[in-house]
Enzyme design. Structure first.
Site, PDB file in Angstrom:
ATOM      1  N   SER A 156      -2.939  -8.619  -5.898  1.00  0.00           N
ATOM      2  CA  SER A 156      -2.812  -9.161  -4.551  1.00  0.00           C
ATOM      3  C   SER A 156      -3.606 -10.459  -4.424  1.00  0.00           C
ATOM      4  O   SER A 156      -3.374 -11.394  -5.181  1.00  0.00           O
ATOM      5  CB  SER A 156      -3.248  -8.114  -3.524  1.00  0.00           C
ATOM      6  OG  SER A 156      -2.996  -8.541  -2.204  1.00  0.00           O
ATOM      7  N   HIS A 194       2.022  -7.174   1.935  1.00  0.00           N
ATOM      8  CA  HIS A 194       3.113  -7.096   0.958  1.00  0.00           C
ATOM      9  C   HIS A 194       4.319  -6.337   1.501  1.00  0.00           C
ATOM     10  O   HIS A 194       4.985  -5.609   0.783  1.00  0.00           O
ATOM     11  CB  HIS A 194       2.606  -6.483  -0.364  1.00  0.00           C
ATOM     12  CG  HIS A 194       1.423  -7.210  -0.906  1.00  0.00           C
ATOM     13  ND1 HIS A 194       1.509  -8.500  -1.384  1.00  0.00           N
ATOM     14  CD2 HIS A 194       0.120  -6.849  -0.988  1.00  0.00           C
ATOM     15  CE1 HIS A 194       0.290  -8.900  -1.756  1.00  0.00           C
ATOM     16  NE2 HIS A 194      -0.557  -7.916  -1.512  1.00  0.00           N
TER      17      HIS A 194
END
Length: 305
Positions: free
Chosen positions: A86, A190
């Site tokens: 991430s 996400h």
């Protein structure tokens, strides 16, 4: 072959930056970064409580700063590959020379602000599923309207969605899942909930001039190595609203012949996954500067020139 990895949001804990600031020159570097991005990183990394550093706009630059700082403390390292989970992908971009340190911090500051704004639209969050069959879990999450936002491998999937959807998941777990653990994040990252942040990040990225990576850069979009700095930057923009496939990254580490993995500060999460998914690969997490000597020994054994 050594792989250098950087953790994502949720790895931060109160005061974790304190011992790193005691290293020569570290406090001055952090002060310069703080001035550049308009955020007192030293304060948040040493004095702020858990709620303060849970804030997306704070947590993300804090993690990237800690990752860059701890990696620099290792000395001149030439890993066989780099990757980040991430927001850790921005840290990895700095490792690989795609972005200089200030550019990386500037980008992540704008990323954190944009994602915090997106998260404020609807109350959302993320929870880790421990155990279970991935295919069964993914189908169950989709039935509940949740997104498998992080497919981490080693039997772990992170679900993301509204707080109401996550509450239902807690009572209605997929078959085989032992536990549902809420994560210390402030949004459904996400997923489509982050779509408003993509445009803001694209504008920020357009102001940067990336270099091609000096080391193999493994993207968590699909676990594939990316040789173009421009493509890495493009993937960093789209990544905020698309799932993280850390399972595919670990498969690539294996294919590349990884023999050791070092996770920069605040390390622990990714080496924990690697221990389960990559048996035989040595792992080390940089939690404090006390871990540096052991890390340097591991580098001497496994790093590639």
């Amino acid at each position: 072959m050594l792989v250098l990895v950087a953790p994502g949001q949720g790895a931060q804990t109160p005061g974790f930056l304190t011992p790193w600031l005691e290293l020569p020159g570290a406090a001055d570097r952090v002060a310069a970064w703080s001035d550049a991005i308009g955020l007192d990183l030293a304060h948040y990394g040493t004095q702020a409580d858990a709620d303060a550093i849970r804030d997306t706009a704070v947590a993300q630059p804090l993690l990237v700063a800690a990752g860059i700082l701890s990696a620099a403390a290792l000395g001149d390292v030439a890993p066989g590959a780099v990757a980040g989970h991430s927001v850790g992908e921005i840290t990895a971009a700095a490792f690989a020379g795609i972005l200089d340190d200030t550019a990386a911090l500037t980008l992540v500051r704008k990323r954190g602000l944009a994602m915090a704004d997106a998260a404020a639209i609807t109350e959302t969050g993320m929870s880790a599923l421990l155990g279970g069959d991935p295919e069964v879990s993914v189908a169950h999450l989709e039935k509940l309207g949740l997104t498998p936002a992080n497919v981490n491998g080693a039997g772990q999937i992170v679900a993301a969605g509204t707080l109401e959807q996550l509450a239902v998941l807690n009572e209605d777990k997929p078959e085989g899942v032992r536990k549902v653990v809420p994560l210390k994040v402030a949004g459904a990252f996400h997923t489509h909930h982050m779509a408003p942040a993509v445009d803001a990040l694209a504008k920020a990225a357009a102001e940067l001039v990336p270099a091609d990576p000096k080391f193999t850069y493994v993207s968590n979009k699909d676990g594939q190595p990316v040789a173009s700095g421009a493509e890495v930057l493009q993937r960093l923009v789209g990544q905020v609203a698309n799932p993280v496939r850390w399972d595919l990254c670990m498969e690539t580490f294996k294919e590349l012949g990884a023999t050791a993995i070092i996770e920069v500060s605040p390390g622990g999460t990714l080496v924990g996954l690697a221990k389960r998914a990559l048996p035989g690969v040595k792992t080390l997490a940089l939690k404090t500067p006390d871990d540096l000597d052991a890390a340097r020994e591991l580098i001497a054994e496994h790093a590639e020139a």
